[in-house]
Design an enzyme around this catalytic site. Structure first.
Site, mmCIF file in Angstrom:
data_model
loop_
_atom_site.group_PDB
_atom_site.id
_atom_site.type_symbol
_atom_site.label_atom_id
_atom_site.label_comp_id
_atom_site.label_asym_id
_atom_site.label_seq_id
_atom_site.Cartn_x
_atom_site.Cartn_y
_atom_site.Cartn_z
ATOM 1 N N TYR A 133 -1.451 -0.061 10.553
ATOM 2 C CA TYR A 133 -1.676 -0.719 9.247
ATOM 3 C C TYR A 133 -0.478 -0.480 8.321
ATOM 4 O O TYR A 133 0.022 -1.404 7.678
ATOM 5 C CB TYR A 133 -2.969 -0.182 8.610
ATOM 6 C CG TYR A 133 -3.207 -0.622 7.179
ATOM 7 C CD1 TYR A 133 -3.624 -1.917 6.880
ATOM 8 C CD2 TYR A 133 -3.034 0.265 6.106
ATOM 9 C CE1 TYR A 133 -3.853 -2.319 5.564
ATOM 10 C CE2 TYR A 133 -3.258 -0.123 4.791
ATOM 11 C CZ TYR A 133 -3.667 -1.420 4.530
ATOM 12 O OH TYR A 133 -3.890 -1.815 3.223
ATOM 13 N N THR B 63 0.828 -1.215 0.000
ATOM 14 C CA THR B 63 0.000 0.000 0.000
ATOM 15 C C THR B 63 0.864 1.267 0.000
ATOM 16 O O THR B 63 2.002 1.250 0.488
ATOM 17 C CB THR B 63 -0.911 0.002 1.255
ATOM 18 O OG1 THR B 63 -1.452 1.308 1.449
ATOM 19 C CG2 THR B 63 -0.154 -0.383 2.511
#
Ligand code: NAD
Length: 329
Positions: free
Chosen positions: A165, A120
């Site tokens: 995350y 990501t």
């Protein structure tokens, strides 16, 4: 090829399975815990498909499944995907994203199956907010040299604030590269079979709430900018990477690619609200939210002849139509 896909019933896993199954020589081993709302609906698409074998299992059990099924290639897409949940429960987030990825790469390497991973843009953390930005009427943009060019793979990942995350996905990202897999640092992906929530998949979530007449909250001032890329563009890249590795293109091993729509497919939250006639509510900024992110995809172009092809307006129309027909989430 025999491809094992973790997160096979998720948004990207479903679209990748559909694409790979178009080739009659391919077989899919799908693994998913079905924790994501909407995944069970996606899975129904493969009920009659003999070349799709499904294991409902948590990533904790991936070692056994890889050893038993012996795939040629592993696409590791399963993840705890929400920044907000990672802040509430960082240990759970670590166990799925970081430890889960180590389990995948360690076992896949024992049977010599390369791993292709969806990382990501959050791995660039708060460093992005140090890039000078300019404020325009409906959006922020990068100022200076990065304007219209975007973030390349050499941008620093050594940030102070990643969010849990961002940390767990970065850990997975480093492991995959260390074990000779391919890492794709994806920005906002959108498309069909996506079941967006307030925490992840914002374009899909906005479409759903608009259709259902529900309230939409924007965190921050709405001028945040993202580049968006259609599922079909990303699955085309993933298929290409799998084939290339199986064809022995070993120069791709350990490589990282930024994958997104690029500058020409950027949109701010406010601009989307105008496009879909949404009247949002506003709340304070979320931790470590990036004011601007769009990536420079020229490395994937150079090494794999890949570039995003679906323009945002066309893609958003399709997303809206699909969401309108599939209001079960
Ligand atoms: N969608 C995006 O915009 C985006 C952006 C950047 C990166 N990514 C990454 O791309 C990948 C796919 O994202 P997506 O949008 O398809 O998400 P998704 O939530 O639709 O799919 C992930 C799937 O993983 C499964 N899963 C979750 N925890 C699991 C566990 N412990 N064990 C087994 N299965 C589990 C879920 O049930 C779900 O079906 C993820 O790795 C995500 O981090 C997505």
């Amino acid at each position: 090829m025999k491809a094992l896909i973790t997160g096979a019933a998720g948004f990207m896993g479903t679209n990748l399975s559909i694409r790979l199954l178009k080739n009659p020589n391919n077989k899919i081993i799908g693994v998913d815990s079905l924790i994501r709302k909407g995944s069970e609906e996606n899975l129904k698409l493969f009920e009659r498909e003999k070349r799709f074998k499904f294991y409902q299992a948590d990533i904790d059990y991936i070692e056994k499944i890889i050893k038993k099924t012996k795939p040629d290639v592993v696409y590791h897409l399963a993840a705890q995907v929400a920044v907000t949940s990672s802040v509430e429960n960082p240990k759970m987030d670590f166990e799925i994203n970081a430890l889960g990825t180590l389990r995948v790469v360690n076992t896949a390497s024992q049977i010599k199956a390369p791993v292709i991973y969806t990382s990501t843009n959050k791995v660039y953390g708060d460093n992005l907010n140090k890039v000078p930005t300019i404020e325009l009427v409906t959006r922020y943009d990068f100022g200076g040299k990065l304007r219209k060019k975007g973030i390349g793979e050499t941008f620093s990942i050594d940030a102070k604030h990643h969010t849990p995350y961002g940390c767990s996905k970065l850990t997975g990202d480093i492991y995959v590269r260390d074990f000779g897999g391919i890492v794709n640092r994806c920005s906002c992906m959108y498309g069909v079979h996506q079941h967006g929530t307030s925490d992840q998949g914002w374009l899909s979530y906005f479409a759903k709430n608009k259709i259902l007449g529900k309230e939409i909250t924007i965190y921050g001032d709405g001028k945040q900018v993202r580049d968006a890329v259609r599922d079909t563009d990303v699955t085309r890249l993933l298929e290409m990477q799998g084939k290339a590795l199986l064809d022995g293109r070993n120069e791709l091993r350990g490589e990282v690619f930024n994958v997104g729509g690029g500058y020409k497919n950027t949109i701010s939250l406010l601009e989307l609200c105008t496009l879909w006639d949404i009247k949002p509510k506003f709340k304070g900024w979320r931790p470590s939210d990036q004011k601007v992110f769009y990536c420079d995809t020229s490395k994937a172009d150079k090494m794999l002849n890949w570039r995003p092809e679906i323009d945002l307006k066309t893609g958003l129309d399709e997303l809206f139509r699909w969401t309108n027909r599939n209001q079960y989430t």
